[in-house]
Design a protein around this motif. Structure first.
Motif, PDB file in Angstrom:
ATOM      1  N   ARG A   1       0.838  -1.210   0.000  1.00  0.00           N
ATOM      2  CA  ARG A   1       0.000   0.000   0.000  1.00  0.00           C
ATOM      3  C   ARG A   1       0.872   1.260   0.000  1.00  0.00           C
ATOM      4  O   ARG A   1       0.503   2.281  -0.577  1.00  0.00           O
ATOM      5  CB  ARG A   1      -0.948  -0.021   1.209  1.00  0.00           C
ATOM      6  CG  ARG A   1      -1.998  -1.115   1.122  1.00  0.00           C
ATOM      7  CD  ARG A   1      -3.010  -1.036   2.253  1.00  0.00           C
ATOM      8  NE  ARG A   1      -3.935  -2.169   2.235  1.00  0.00           N
ATOM      9  CZ  ARG A   1      -5.000  -2.258   1.457  1.00  0.00           C
ATOM     10  NH1 ARG A   1      -5.295  -1.260   0.637  1.00  0.00           N
ATOM     11  NH2 ARG A   1      -5.781  -3.318   1.493  1.00  0.00           N
TER      12      ARG A   1
ATOM     13  N   ILE B   1       1.941   1.710  -3.591  1.00  0.00           N
ATOM     14  CA  ILE B   1       0.816   2.192  -4.396  1.00  0.00           C
ATOM     15  C   ILE B   1       0.580   3.673  -4.134  1.00  0.00           C
ATOM     16  O   ILE B   1       0.354   4.465  -5.047  1.00  0.00           O
ATOM     17  CB  ILE B   1      -0.444   1.365  -4.093  1.00  0.00           C
ATOM     18  CG1 ILE B   1      -0.287  -0.058  -4.639  1.00  0.00           C
ATOM     19  CG2 ILE B   1      -1.687   2.037  -4.696  1.00  0.00           C
ATOM     20  CD1 ILE B   1      -1.384  -1.006  -4.220  1.00  0.00           C
ATOM     21  N   LYS B   2       0.660   4.069  -2.875  1.00  0.00           N
ATOM     22  CA  LYS B   2       0.465   5.471  -2.497  1.00  0.00           C
ATOM     23  C   LYS B   2       1.540   6.368  -3.089  1.00  0.00           C
ATOM     24  O   LYS B   2       1.293   7.525  -3.443  1.00  0.00           O
ATOM     25  CB  LYS B   2       0.457   5.597  -0.971  1.00  0.00           C
ATOM     26  CG  LYS B   2       0.060   6.971  -0.452  1.00  0.00           C
ATOM     27  CD  LYS B   2      -0.041   6.971   1.067  1.00  0.00           C
ATOM     28  CE  LYS B   2      -0.460   8.342   1.583  1.00  0.00           C
ATOM     29  NZ  LYS B   2      -0.562   8.361   3.073  1.00  0.00           N
TER      30      LYS B   2
ATOM     31  N   THR C   1       3.343   2.438  -9.372  1.00  0.00           N
ATOM     32  CA  THR C   1       2.768   1.269 -10.031  1.00  0.00           C
ATOM     33  C   THR C   1       1.360   1.569 -10.516  1.00  0.00           C
ATOM     34  O   THR C   1       0.718   2.521 -10.049  1.00  0.00           O
ATOM     35  CB  THR C   1       2.738   0.081  -9.043  1.00  0.00           C
ATOM     36  OG1 THR C   1       2.129  -1.047  -9.673  1.00  0.00           O
ATOM     37  CG2 THR C   1       1.946   0.432  -7.798  1.00  0.00           C
TER      38      THR C   1
ATOM     39  N   LEU D   1      -0.904  -0.771 -10.150  1.00  0.00           N
ATOM     40  CA  LEU D   1      -1.730  -1.619  -9.312  1.00  0.00           C
ATOM     41  C   LEU D   1      -2.536  -0.793  -8.313  1.00  0.00           C
ATOM     42  O   LEU D   1      -2.092   0.272  -7.877  1.00  0.00           O
ATOM     43  CB  LEU D   1      -0.874  -2.642  -8.547  1.00  0.00           C
ATOM     44  CG  LEU D   1      -0.579  -3.956  -9.284  1.00  0.00           C
ATOM     45  CD1 LEU D   1       0.452  -3.720 -10.381  1.00  0.00           C
ATOM     46  CD2 LEU D   1      -0.098  -5.037  -8.339  1.00  0.00           C
ATOM     47  N   THR D   2      -3.710  -1.292  -7.963  1.00  0.00           N
ATOM     48  CA  THR D   2      -4.579  -0.652  -6.974  1.00  0.00           C
ATOM     49  C   THR D   2      -4.582  -1.495  -5.693  1.00  0.00           C
ATOM     50  O   THR D   2      -4.068  -2.623  -5.673  1.00  0.00           O
ATOM     51  CB  THR D   2      -6.012  -0.524  -7.505  1.00  0.00           C
ATOM     52  OG1 THR D   2      -6.555  -1.844  -7.699  1.00  0.00           O
ATOM     53  CG2 THR D   2      -6.031   0.226  -8.836  1.00  0.00           C
ATOM     54  N   ASN D   3      -5.196  -0.960  -4.646  1.00  0.00           N
ATOM     55  CA  ASN D   3      -5.278  -1.708  -3.391  1.00  0.00           C
ATOM     56  C   ASN D   3      -6.052  -3.008  -3.559  1.00  0.00           C
ATOM     57  O   ASN D   3      -5.706  -4.030  -2.958  1.00  0.00           O
ATOM     58  CB  ASN D   3      -5.915  -0.851  -2.299  1.00  0.00           C
ATOM     59  CG  ASN D   3      -4.996   0.260  -1.818  1.00  0.00           C
ATOM     60  OD1 ASN D   3      -3.773   0.166  -1.938  1.00  0.00           O
ATOM     61  ND2 ASN D   3      -5.571   1.318  -1.274  1.00  0.00           N
TER      62      ASN D   3
ATOM     63  N   LEU E   1      -3.867  -5.432  -5.153  1.00  0.00           N
ATOM     64  CA  LEU E   1      -2.848  -5.894  -4.212  1.00  0.00           C
ATOM     65  C   LEU E   1      -3.379  -7.060  -3.381  1.00  0.00           C
ATOM     66  O   LEU E   1      -2.663  -8.048  -3.150  1.00  0.00           O
ATOM     67  CB  LEU E   1      -2.435  -4.749  -3.296  1.00  0.00           C
ATOM     68  CG  LEU E   1      -1.452  -5.094  -2.178  1.00  0.00           C
ATOM     69  CD1 LEU E   1      -0.106  -5.510  -2.750  1.00  0.00           C
ATOM     70  CD2 LEU E   1      -1.275  -3.894  -1.242  1.00  0.00           C
TER      71      LEU E   1
ATOM     72  N   PHE F   1       7.147  -4.851  -8.880  1.00  0.00           N
ATOM     73  CA  PHE F   1       6.327  -4.275  -7.820  1.00  0.00           C
ATOM     74  C   PHE F   1       6.491  -5.037  -6.504  1.00  0.00           C
ATOM     75  O   PHE F   1       6.598  -4.446  -5.429  1.00  0.00           O
ATOM     76  CB  PHE F   1       4.850  -4.263  -8.231  1.00  0.00           C
ATOM     77  CG  PHE F   1       3.929  -3.852  -7.114  1.00  0.00           C
ATOM     78  CD1 PHE F   1       3.837  -2.523  -6.722  1.00  0.00           C
ATOM     79  CD2 PHE F   1       3.173  -4.797  -6.427  1.00  0.00           C
ATOM     80  CE1 PHE F   1       3.005  -2.137  -5.681  1.00  0.00           C
ATOM     81  CE2 PHE F   1       2.340  -4.422  -5.384  1.00  0.00           C
ATOM     82  CZ  PHE F   1       2.256  -3.092  -5.011  1.00  0.00           C
TER      83      PHE F   1
END
Length: 286
Positions: free
Chosen positions: A38, A41-42, A46, A48-50, A53, A126
């Motif tokens: 997370r 991602i923040k 990337t 990718l989203t939560n 993930l 990632f």
């Protein structure tokens, strides 16, 4: 010489259900994966989203458990499990291989990447910065269990530690070496390297710092994964010099352990991937 505390392998007893330290180390590893994922991602490193993930963790858990168990069976104790195939499913008794788990995760990430229409190296780049934190948790679990102890070292070494769990192994070694027999009779245990802590420091903390910092800048796709491969292979190769080889395997060709032989391809593959990524860096991470 210090003595291992000989912790109770059961961390928590709830009626008939027992939660073992071995299982907790995996739970902590997966929790760290989500927490650090997370964070990445923040940071915007990337696509990718939560939600993605969480799905990624599910794939990873399956890959780690199946690959780790099958890797241990194939690489370390094939003959025993052929004689008793049902023992393969007794994962609570221990017996997991990092290299097998690594291959299992690669297969899981390949399936995940295809399902989400992502590049394979995009996915592995990632996850690799988070992996060493999980490895660190696993090595602490090994230490608490008093398993995977190190090779014999002089008792006056400040790092020397006796492992009660190694009593029968100590007896067997002491019976073949006069110096070791004196140490065993005097101390009640052979002084050994606490190799689990070495691996915690090298494959866990040091590798985490290297890969996490490396991943903060824009890199060619595949290079973050390459740094992890080189770093893990190198640190594992070094740590194996202090770790006691499996009794049924001993040292193999050139005096190297199975762990060292399995780490060498990782170093070579990592170096090749790093150069390939540098040459073909049309797509980069943010």
């Amino acid at each position: 010489m210090m003595m291992h505390p000989n912790f109770d392998p059961v961390a928590l007893q709830l009626g008939p259900f027992a939660i073992r330290w071995y299982a907790l180390s995996y739970i902590v590893a997966f929790a760290l994966f989500i927490f650090l994922g997370r964070r990445r991602i923040k940071q915007g490193n990337t696509v990718l989203t939560n939600d993605m993930l969480d799905d990624l963790l599910t794939y990873g858990v399956v890959g780690v458990i199946l690959g780790g168990r099958l890797g241990y069976v194939l690489f370390y104790n094939f003959a025993q499990y052929i004689d008793s195939p049902l023992s393969i499913f007794k994962v609570w008794e221990g017996g997991m291989s990092f290299h097998g788990g690594f291959l299992g995760v690669l297969v899981a990430m390949l399936v995940y990447a295809k399902r989400h229409q992502l590049g394979f190296w995009q996915v592995t780049d990632f996850i690799t910065p988070m992996v060493p934190a999980g490895l660190a948790s696993g090595r602490i679990g090994n230490f608490i269990n008093g398993e995977l102890w190190g090779r014999v070292t002089p008792p006056d070494s400040f790092w020397a530690m006796g492992f009660p769990q190694a009593h029968y192994a100590d007896q067997a070694i002491a019976a073949t070496n006069f110096q070791y027999s004196q140490w065993f009779n005097q101390l009640g245990a052979l002084p050994r390297h606490p190799s689990q802590l070495y691996q915690f420091a090298l494959e866990g903390l040091c590798l985490f710092a290297i890969v996490w910092i490396f991943a903060k800048k824009k890199r060619p796709v595949g290079q973050i994964s390459a740094v992890f491969l080189i770093g893990y292979g190198t640190f594992r190769f070094i740590a194996e010099f202090a770790r006691q080889p499996d009794a049924h395997l001993g040292l193999l060709g050139l005096g190297l352990s199975m762990g060292q032989w399995l780490s060498l391809p990782m170093i070579v593959a990592g170096a090749a991937l790093f150069m390939w990524a540098q040459k073909n860096h049309l797509v980069t991470h943010k």
